[in-house]
Design a protein around this motif. Structure first.
Motif, PDB file in Angstrom:
ATOM      1  N   VAL A  18      80.113  75.295  36.835  1.00  0.00           N
ATOM      2  CA  VAL A  18      79.543  74.293  37.731  1.00  0.00           C
ATOM      3  C   VAL A  18      80.166  74.387  39.132  1.00  0.00           C
ATOM      4  O   VAL A  18      79.502  74.071  40.134  1.00  0.00           O
ATOM      5  CB  VAL A  18      79.726  72.869  37.155  1.00  0.00           C
ATOM      6  N   ASP A  19      81.413  74.827  39.210  1.00  0.00           N
ATOM      7  CA  ASP A  19      82.071  74.924  40.514  1.00  0.00           C
ATOM      8  C   ASP A  19      81.534  76.080  41.352  1.00  0.00           C
ATOM      9  O   ASP A  19      81.821  76.159  42.556  1.00  0.00           O
ATOM     10  CB  ASP A  19      83.581  75.090  40.327  1.00  0.00           C
ATOM     11  N   ARG A  70      78.874  67.507  35.743  1.00  0.00           N
ATOM     12  CA  ARG A  70      80.210  67.309  36.311  1.00  0.00           C
ATOM     13  C   ARG A  70      80.797  65.984  35.860  1.00  0.00           C
ATOM     14  O   ARG A  70      81.995  65.882  35.574  1.00  0.00           O
ATOM     15  CB  ARG A  70      80.130  67.379  37.837  1.00  0.00           C
TER      16      ARG A  70
END
Length: 334
Positions: A18-19, A70
């Motif tokens: 996700v980053d 997240r």
């Protein structure tokens, strides 16, 4: 580029950190809806794959799902990649957020139309409208007040990818000249040379038989008004997003679906046959004003929006096939 959602949906699904993803360029002016993010995060179901532009790792569709992932503390998320250009990625983002998930607001859709018109000035108003979910007449108003929105002079590219003249008056006059010189030409032959539909050629032929101008007065008036409005709009706004109220010129009357359906209802060939009455009923259902369509699309519950969008696409495909068959029958008659 034609964006095929079904083809994208058939693409492989991969897990991506996700980053590694960015959310810049969202079509939502106010950003994501925190309440919707929390609802998704609270769900125990696996989030559907999001769509990511491979070249920039920017999220195209699935902003809320990424936020929810997240919030859940996930390190990765399911992704399908899109390999087109950035402008195409934005078009896909708008189309996706209009047809499913949490719908874009009317302000979001209008702003998206501005960007698409600048990037794809050659697209017809109906094509832009089909992507953004606003009425074609609203797209036309936005186009008139944008510098650079006019596109290639005299032509537009429609939803089917075909190039058509903005004003069909020239094609009607060519058809009129051809029919006057050689009345034995078929509708299809004249249509091919004049760049208009066989049905329009039929109308031209009927008008000539009555001693009328090939171009109806309302079309001549509309063309003159649109030329005036386009000239005013081109001088009004130097860049997108500035002085939004400026440059709104006069506009000719837009085609009225309800009026066209009402005219068909008066045709005995349709009124007095079972198939004709069935067709009229279907057309009446679809002749809602643009405002009502916008109200309908803006109030579809999120939990069933995907089903509604899928059904709408299926019905649109059925209507498109129907139109092709009708035009093919016209060509056979000619």
């Amino acid at each position: 580029m034609q964006l095929d959602q079904a083809e994208i949906d058939r693409g492989p699904v991969v897990r991506v950190p996700v980053d590694a993803l960015t959310v810049a360029g969202s079509p939502r002016l106010a950003g994501e809806d925190p309440e919707h993010v929390e609802t998704l995060a609270a769900s125990e179901e696996e989030l559907p794959p999001i769509i990511v532009h491979r070249g920039t790792m920017r999220v195209v569709d699935g902003f809320h799902r990424l936020r929810a992932a997240r919030l859940r503390g996930q390190e990765t998320i399911a992704v399908r990649f899109f390999d087109g250009g950035e402008a195409d990625a934005f078009v896909l983002a708008v189309r996706s957020n209009v047809t499913h998930g949490l719908p874009l607001s009317l302000a979001d859709r209008k702003r998206a139309a501005e960007r698409i018109i600048v990037w794809h000035a050659e697209w017809s108003d109906r094509r832009v409208a089909s992507v953004t979910g606003i009425a074609p007449r609203t797209v036309a108003e936005i186009r008139r007040r944008l510098a650079g929105g006019a596109g290639p002079e005299g032509i537009r590219i429609g939803q089917d990818g075909r190039v058509r003249p903005i004003d069909g008056s020239a094609g009607r006059r060519v058809a009129g000249d051809l029919l006057t010189e050689n009345p034995a030409l078929s509708l299809r032959q004249v249509a091919r040379v004049a760049g208009i539909s066989p049905e329009t050629v039929r109308d031209v032929r009927n008008r000539l038989a009555l001693g009328l101008d090939p171009v109806p007065q309302r079309r001549r008036d509309r063309a003159a008004q649109n030329r005036t409005a386009d000239a005013e709009g081109a001088q009004a706004v130097p860049a997108i997003g500035l002085n939004r109220a400026a440059g709104r010129g006069r506009r000719g009357p837009a085609p009225d679906r309800a009026a066209l359906v009402a005219r068909l209802k008066a045709d005995p060939a349709l009124r007095f046959t079972e198939t004709g009455r069935n067709l009229l009923r279907l057309l009446t259902v679809h002749a809602l004003p643009a405002e009502e369509w916008e109200a309908l699309s803006g109030n579809v519950p999120p939990h069933c929006s995907a089903i509604v969008a899928d059904l709408a696409r299926q019905f649109a495909g059925i209507w498109n096939d129907f139109a092709v068959r009708v035009e093919a029958d016209i060509a056979k008659i000619s």
